[in-house]
Design a protein around this motif. Structure first.
Motif, PDB file in Angstrom:
ATOM      1  N   ARG A 217      17.811 -47.243  20.918  1.00 24.76           N
ATOM      2  CA  ARG A 217      16.871 -46.331  20.275  1.00 24.76           C
ATOM      3  C   ARG A 217      15.669 -47.101  19.729  1.00 24.76           C
ATOM      4  NH1 ARG A 217      20.497 -44.589  14.946  1.00 24.76           N
ATOM      5  NH2 ARG A 217      20.230 -46.545  13.758  1.00 24.76           N
ATOM      6  N   ARG A 218      14.556 -46.389  19.655  1.00 25.55           N
ATOM      7  CA  ARG A 218      13.339 -46.915  19.043  1.00 25.55           C
ATOM      8  C   ARG A 218      12.965 -45.966  17.923  1.00 25.55           C
ATOM      9  NH1 ARG A 218       9.779 -47.991  23.284  1.00 25.55           N
ATOM     10  NH2 ARG A 218      10.152 -50.229  23.158  1.00 25.55           N
ATOM     11  N   GLN A 219      12.989 -46.467  16.719  1.00 24.89           N
ATOM     12  CA  GLN A 219      12.815 -45.603  15.555  1.00 24.89           C
ATOM     13  C   GLN A 219      11.359 -45.335  15.209  1.00 24.89           C
ATOM     14  OE1 GLN A 219      15.644 -48.039  13.232  1.00 24.89           O
ATOM     15  NE2 GLN A 219      16.761 -46.150  12.826  1.00 24.89           N
ATOM     16  N   ALA A 220      10.465 -46.168  15.706  1.00 22.05           N
ATOM     17  CA  ALA A 220       9.038 -45.942  15.442  1.00 22.05           C
ATOM     18  C   ALA A 220       8.252 -46.622  16.540  1.00 22.05           C
ATOM     19  CB  ALA A 220       8.653 -46.507  14.081  1.00 22.05           C
ATOM     20  N   PRO A 221       7.076 -46.085  16.863  1.00 20.26           N
ATOM     21  CA  PRO A 221       6.239 -46.736  17.878  1.00 20.26           C
ATOM     22  C   PRO A 221       5.964 -48.185  17.490  1.00 20.26           C
ATOM     23  CG  PRO A 221       5.382 -44.576  17.324  1.00 20.26           C
ATOM     24  CD  PRO A 221       6.467 -44.872  16.328  1.00 20.26           C
TER      25      PRO A 221
ATOM     26  N   ARG B  78      13.293 -51.737  20.523  1.00 25.88           N
ATOM     27  CA  ARG B  78      14.468 -50.908  20.781  1.00 25.88           C
ATOM     28  C   ARG B  78      15.691 -51.655  20.269  1.00 25.88           C
ATOM     29  NH1 ARG B  78      13.186 -48.335  26.682  1.00 25.88           N
ATOM     30  NH2 ARG B  78      12.604 -50.481  27.139  1.00 25.88           N
ATOM     31  N   GLU B  79      16.601 -50.922  19.632  1.00 22.23           N
ATOM     32  CA  GLU B  79      17.819 -51.552  19.138  1.00 22.23           C
ATOM     33  C   GLU B  79      19.033 -50.933  19.811  1.00 22.23           C
ATOM     34  OE1 GLU B  79      18.471 -50.880  14.968  1.00 22.23           O
ATOM     35  OE2 GLU B  79      18.646 -48.723  15.210  1.00 22.23           O
ATOM     36  N   LEU B  80      20.070 -51.746  19.945  1.00 19.51           N
ATOM     37  CA  LEU B  80      21.307 -51.262  20.536  1.00 19.51           C
ATOM     38  C   LEU B  80      21.959 -50.238  19.617  1.00 19.51           C
ATOM     39  CD1 LEU B  80      23.662 -51.479  22.632  1.00 19.51           C
ATOM     40  CD2 LEU B  80      24.645 -53.192  21.077  1.00 19.51           C
ATOM     41  N   VAL B  81      22.333 -49.115  20.199  1.00 16.74           N
ATOM     42  CA  VAL B  81      23.136 -48.117  19.489  1.00 16.74           C
ATOM     43  C   VAL B  81      24.599 -48.299  19.866  1.00 16.74           C
ATOM     44  CG1 VAL B  81      23.562 -45.673  19.121  1.00 16.74           C
ATOM     45  CG2 VAL B  81      21.210 -46.499  19.427  1.00 16.74           C
ATOM     46  N   ALA B  82      24.869 -48.279  21.160  1.00 14.36           N
ATOM     47  CA  ALA B  82      26.237 -48.450  21.644  1.00 14.36           C
ATOM     48  C   ALA B  82      26.194 -48.807  23.118  1.00 14.36           C
ATOM     49  CB  ALA B  82      27.056 -47.187  21.443  1.00 14.36           C
ATOM     50  N   SER B  83      27.165 -49.594  23.545  1.00 16.09           N
ATOM     51  CA  SER B  83      27.262 -49.933  24.961  1.00 16.09           C
ATOM     52  C   SER B  83      28.721 -49.900  25.383  1.00 16.09           C
ATOM     53  CB  SER B  83      26.659 -51.306  25.236  1.00 16.09           C
ATOM     54  OG  SER B  83      27.400 -52.313  24.600  1.00 16.09           O
ATOM     55  N   ILE B  84      28.927 -49.671  26.676  1.00 13.58           N
ATOM     56  CA  ILE B  84      30.275 -49.656  27.233  1.00 13.58           C
ATOM     57  C   ILE B  84      30.215 -50.384  28.560  1.00 13.58           C
ATOM     58  CG2 ILE B  84      29.900 -47.324  28.182  1.00 13.58           C
ATOM     59  CD1 ILE B  84      32.961 -46.872  27.717  1.00 13.58           C
TER      60      ILE B  84
ATOM     61  N   GLY C 222      26.220 -50.676  17.392  1.00 22.49           N
ATOM     62  CA  GLY C 222      25.330 -51.239  16.397  1.00 22.49           C
ATOM     63  C   GLY C 222      25.930 -51.033  15.016  1.00 22.49           C
ATOM     64  N   ASP C 223      25.654 -51.947  14.104  1.00 17.81           N
ATOM     65  CA  ASP C 223      26.274 -51.880  12.779  1.00 17.81           C
ATOM     66  C   ASP C 223      25.977 -50.571  12.058  1.00 17.81           C
ATOM     67  OD1 ASP C 223      25.812 -55.427  12.007  1.00 17.81           O
ATOM     68  OD2 ASP C 223      27.416 -54.368  13.060  1.00 17.81           O
ATOM     69  N   SER C 224      24.790 -50.044  12.240  1.00 16.40           N
ATOM     70  CA  SER C 224      24.383 -48.855  11.483  1.00 16.40           C
ATOM     71  C   SER C 224      25.058 -47.563  11.959  1.00 16.40           C
ATOM     72  CB  SER C 224      22.861 -48.685  11.550  1.00 16.40           C
ATOM     73  OG  SER C 224      22.447 -48.490  12.887  1.00 16.40           O
ATOM     74  N   VAL C 225      25.708 -47.602  13.114  1.00 14.39           N
ATOM     75  CA  VAL C 225      26.315 -46.365  13.632  1.00 14.39           C
ATOM     76  C   VAL C 225      27.833 -46.441  13.721  1.00 14.39           C
ATOM     77  CG1 VAL C 225      24.215 -45.955  14.967  1.00 14.39           C
ATOM     78  CG2 VAL C 225      26.220 -46.947  16.104  1.00 14.39           C
ATOM     79  N   LYS C 226      28.402 -47.584  13.390  1.00 14.51           N
ATOM     80  CA  LYS C 226      29.863 -47.733  13.475  1.00 14.51           C
ATOM     81  C   LYS C 226      30.556 -46.690  12.620  1.00 14.51           C
ATOM     82  CE  LYS C 226      30.024 -52.684  14.501  1.00 14.51           C
ATOM     83  NZ  LYS C 226      30.288 -54.036  13.964  1.00 14.51           N
ATOM     84  N   GLY C 227      31.570 -46.080  13.199  1.00 11.70           N
ATOM     85  CA  GLY C 227      32.337 -45.069  12.489  1.00 11.70           C
ATOM     86  C   GLY C 227      31.747 -43.671  12.571  1.00 11.70           C
ATOM     87  N   ARG C 228      30.525 -43.574  13.082  1.00 13.08           N
ATOM     88  CA  ARG C 228      29.879 -42.249  13.174  1.00 13.08           C
ATOM     89  C   ARG C 228      29.604 -41.839  14.616  1.00 13.08           C
ATOM     90  NH1 ARG C 228      24.883 -41.650  11.219  1.00 13.08           N
ATOM     91  NH2 ARG C 228      24.275 -43.844  11.517  1.00 13.08           N
ATOM     92  N   PHE C 229      29.313 -42.799  15.464  1.00  8.61           N
ATOM     93  CA  PHE C 229      28.977 -42.523  16.868  1.00  8.61           C
ATOM     94  C   PHE C 229      30.112 -42.975  17.774  1.00  8.61           C
ATOM     95  CE2 PHE C 229      24.023 -42.799  16.497  1.00  8.61           C
ATOM     96  CZ  PHE C 229      24.069 -41.887  15.442  1.00  8.61           C
TER      97      PHE C 229
END
Length: 118
Positions: free
Chosen positions: A38-42, A46-52, A61-68
């Motif tokens: 995801r890219r949060q602002a122009p 881009r930062e990793l959200v999740a990969s498989i 990504g640390d910020s989404v663990k447990g939620r995504f």
């Protein structure tokens, strides 16, 4: 020609859920790692959200663990991202990504907007 078609973005209130889907076409993707960035602002990276990985190994990504939760369906050439307990800081353009496990050739989707209101 590889194409990645994303869907599922939109506007949701904080605490809500969305499910993103990415369907890949043009070849078989069983030998590709798949993921979401995801890219949060122009202008921001881009930062990793999740990969498989092709073998099912998962990274968040640390910020989404447990939620995504990320999942893939090789029969459908698809990867999905279930996003729960969404926060305003999850607002971003979300991009689907696939990478061949040997050549490392990468492909990106066009992006889908996710907006979380407070």
């Amino acid at each position: 020609q590889v194409q990645l078609e994303e869907s599922g973005g939109g506007l949701v209130q904080a605490g809500g859920s969305l499910r993103l889907s990415c369907v890949a076409s043009g070849r078989t993707f069983a030998n590709y790692n798949m993921g979401w960035f995801r890219r949060q602002a122009p202008g921001k990276e881009r930062e990793l959200v999740a990969s498989i990985t092709w073998t099912g190994g998962i990274t968040y990504g640390d910020s989404v663990k447990g939620r995504f939760t990320i999942s893939r369906d090789n029969a459908k050439n698809s990867v999905e991202l279930q996003m729960n307990s969404l926060k305003p800081e999850d607002t971003a353009v979300y991009y689907c990504n696939v990478v061949h496990i040997i050549s490392r050739r990468a492909y990106w989707g066009q992006g889908t907007q996710v907006t979380v209101s407070s």
